[in-house]
Scaffold this active site. Structure first.
Site, PDB file in Angstrom:
ATOM      1  N   HIS A   1      -1.431  19.631  44.631  1.00  0.00           N
ATOM      2  CA  HIS A   1      -1.344  18.960  43.327  1.00  0.00           C
ATOM      3  C   HIS A   1      -0.514  17.671  43.335  1.00  0.00           C
ATOM      4  O   HIS A   1       0.286  17.423  42.432  1.00  0.00           O
ATOM      5  CB  HIS A   1      -0.794  19.934  42.282  1.00  0.00           C
ATOM      6  CG  HIS A   1      -1.710  21.080  41.957  1.00  0.00           C
ATOM      7  ND1 HIS A   1      -3.090  20.984  42.034  1.00  0.00           N
ATOM      8  CD2 HIS A   1      -1.457  22.358  41.542  1.00  0.00           C
ATOM      9  CE1 HIS A   1      -3.625  22.145  41.674  1.00  0.00           C
ATOM     10  NE2 HIS A   1      -2.666  22.990  41.383  1.00  0.00           N
TER      11      HIS A   1
ATOM     12  N   HIS B   1      -4.584  20.886  34.189  1.00  0.00           N
ATOM     13  CA  HIS B   1      -4.261  22.240  34.644  1.00  0.00           C
ATOM     14  C   HIS B   1      -3.870  23.161  33.485  1.00  0.00           C
ATOM     15  O   HIS B   1      -2.870  23.878  33.559  1.00  0.00           O
ATOM     16  CB  HIS B   1      -3.149  22.168  35.689  1.00  0.00           C
ATOM     17  CG  HIS B   1      -3.131  23.289  36.674  1.00  0.00           C
ATOM     18  ND1 HIS B   1      -3.015  24.608  36.301  1.00  0.00           N
ATOM     19  CD2 HIS B   1      -3.228  23.293  38.014  1.00  0.00           C
ATOM     20  CE1 HIS B   1      -3.018  25.359  37.386  1.00  0.00           C
ATOM     21  NE2 HIS B   1      -3.150  24.588  38.446  1.00  0.00           N
TER      22      HIS B   1
ATOM     23  N   GLU C   1     -10.223  24.284  36.312  1.00  0.00           N
ATOM     24  CA  GLU C   1      -9.825  22.922  36.682  1.00  0.00           C
ATOM     25  C   GLU C   1     -11.039  22.177  37.221  1.00  0.00           C
ATOM     26  O   GLU C   1     -11.475  22.430  38.347  1.00  0.00           O
ATOM     27  CB  GLU C   1      -8.721  22.983  37.747  1.00  0.00           C
ATOM     28  CG  GLU C   1      -7.499  23.761  37.321  1.00  0.00           C
ATOM     29  CD  GLU C   1      -6.762  24.378  38.510  1.00  0.00           C
ATOM     30  OE1 GLU C   1      -6.290  23.632  39.378  1.00  0.00           O
ATOM     31  OE2 GLU C   1      -6.681  25.619  38.575  1.00  0.00           O
TER      32      GLU C   1
HETATM   33  C1  GLA Z   1      -4.169  25.885  41.338  1.00  0.00           C
HETATM   34  C2  GLA Z   1      -4.281  26.476  42.693  1.00  0.00           C
HETATM   35  C3  GLA Z   1      -3.530  27.780  42.719  1.00  0.00           C
HETATM   36  C4  GLA Z   1      -2.094  27.597  42.278  1.00  0.00           C
HETATM   37  C5  GLA Z   1      -2.066  26.925  40.939  1.00  0.00           C
HETATM   38  C6  GLA Z   1      -0.672  26.561  40.507  1.00  0.00           C
HETATM   39  O1  GLA Z   1      -4.907  26.560  40.439  1.00  0.00           O
HETATM   40  O2  GLA Z   1      -5.609  26.657  43.092  1.00  0.00           O
HETATM   41  O3  GLA Z   1      -3.577  28.309  44.015  1.00  0.00           O
HETATM   42  O4  GLA Z   1      -1.416  26.821  43.214  1.00  0.00           O
HETATM   43  O5  GLA Z   1      -2.814  25.764  40.954  1.00  0.00           O
HETATM   44  O6  GLA Z   1       0.179  27.649  40.522  1.00  0.00           O
END
Ligand code: GLA
Length: 381
Positions: free
Chosen positions: A136, A210, A346
């Site tokens: 991220h 997110h 997402e």
């Molecule tokens: C995304 C990733 C997950 C996790 C979340 C944040 O959804 O795919 O594995 O890292 O972000 O906690």
């Protein structure tokens, strides 16, 4: 009663009724209001903007991380609830480096293996923040930046424009990047998110939001009873480190298949290696829609009647069932968020694309105009 007096009496009654109606009904035109959300460690102040439409649907967004802090929508009986997880205060978001509740994610949503990729014959090394990988956007991704906000509302919709300049080398990524995200709340209960960007050097880019949804209301329990449909016949399998293997496999015949509606919880505990690697759902689905805006997901909560439809121009969607939430996080009104307290959809490019030539390219070059759109449409049934 003389005619004149009767007319005056009727007028007074009409005025009183009008005042009553005004007090009881939500504003007829879209609105954007603003208040201080909190102060960042560097002394800058973050604002909280509230977008309201004529139905009384309300979306609050802070320019810290472009975070969608709340989405209040009615259930089938007209009762409003906040359907996204998060915090009441800026301090809550500042203290949480793990969940990314509601945030804008960049420069690269999801994982890049070992935080490394090659571009134009050069190797780039990114900030590592998830085991051996970069997740991220790194340690200080777009979710932790203060964005510049501008009210771009029209007479028909409340809108908030957020812009951010990411300098060349930030978190290891090449190129000065200008990013703009516009959140619009429409009269038909849609939250539209339009992402645009440009760069002065070749770079890679993958932007998403997110938000964690719980259509019964945040803090009301788990989302295992939510009925989900995904317009995706394929997904990108992962290894034990949650990194794509590079394969693109069919979901047919596996517990990952949501091409027809299934409760999220129905098969989450099935004996399936992918589910075990992820501890639940945490997969990038390859969307069937080939280019242009297409329906990606429908989530329906039978308890409240709330439905969320996600439409996007993006090629993928990460279904994440909140597997890392463990009850230690206390969100809005002190609600403890246990495992599966929310789910994420997402919309994105595929994880680790810069290291997989067979995935749609995430490269952005100077002169190119990056644009992606995602629409979150709320309804009841
Ligand atoms: C995304 C990733 C997950 C996790 C979340 C944040 O959804 O795919 O594995 O890292 O972000 O906690």
């Amino acid at each position: 009663m003389p005619i004149r007096a009767r007319a005056l009496g009727t007028m007074a009654a009409a005025l009183a009724l009008g005042a009553l109606l005004m007090a009881a009904t939500p504003p007829a035109s879209p609105r954007l209001s603003q208040k201080v959300f909190g102060t960042l460690p560097d002394g800058h102040s973050a604002e909280l903007f509230t977008l309201t439409n004529a139905h009384g649907m309300r979306v609050a967004i802070t320019n810290f991380g472009g975070i969608v802090q709340s989405i209040q929508v009615p259930d089938r009986n007209g009762h409003l609830a906040d359907v996204v997880l998060g915090y009441d205060s800026l301090a809550g978001y500042l203290g949480d480096t793990k969940t990314y509740f509601g945030a804008l994610i960049g420069r690269y949503a999801n994982r890049i293996a070992f935080g490394k990729f090659a571009l134009g014959g050069r190797m780039y090394v990114l900030a590592i923040n998830d085991g051996k990988n970069s997740l991220h956007g790194g340690k200080q991704g777009f979710n932790r930046k203060l964005w510049t906000a501008r009210d771009t509302s029209t007479t028909t919709a409340a809108a908030l424009e957020l812009t951010y300049h990411s300098r060349d080398g930030e978190e290891g990524y090449p190129g000065n990047l200008n990013v703009e995200v516009v959140y619009t709340l429409t009269a038909s209960d849609q939250l539209r998110i339009v992402y645009t960007a440009s760069t002065d050097k070749p770079t890679v880019l993958n932007l998403t939001n997110h938000s964690y949804f719980n259509l019964s209301g945040e803090g009301s329990g788990d989302i295992l009873g939510t009925e989900l449909t995904l317009a995706a016949r394929r997904y990108t399998p992962i290894n034990a480190g949650l990194i794509p293997t590079g394969a693109v496999d069919a979901v047919a015949g596996t517990p990952l298949d949501f091409t027809t509606p299934h409760h999220i919880g129905d098969r989450i505990g099935a004996a399936n290696q992918q589910l075990q690697f992820a501890g639940g759902y945490d997969f990038n689905y390859v969307l069937d829609g080939g280019g242009g805006l297409a329906l990606a997901a429908t989530a329906y909560d039978p308890a409240s009647g709330r439905e969320l439809r996600v439409t996007t121009t993006q090629p993928g969607i990460q279904l994440y069932s909140g597997n890392f939430l463990d009850g230690t996080i206390h969100g809005k009104s002190g609600h403890g968020y246990a495992r599966h307290a929310g789910f994420c959809l997402e919309t994105q490019h595929f994880p680790d694309s810069p290291n997989h030539r067979n995935f749609p390219s995430t490269e952005l070059d100077p002169g190119q105009h990056f644009t992606e759109t995602t629409i979150l449409a709320f309804a009841v049934r």
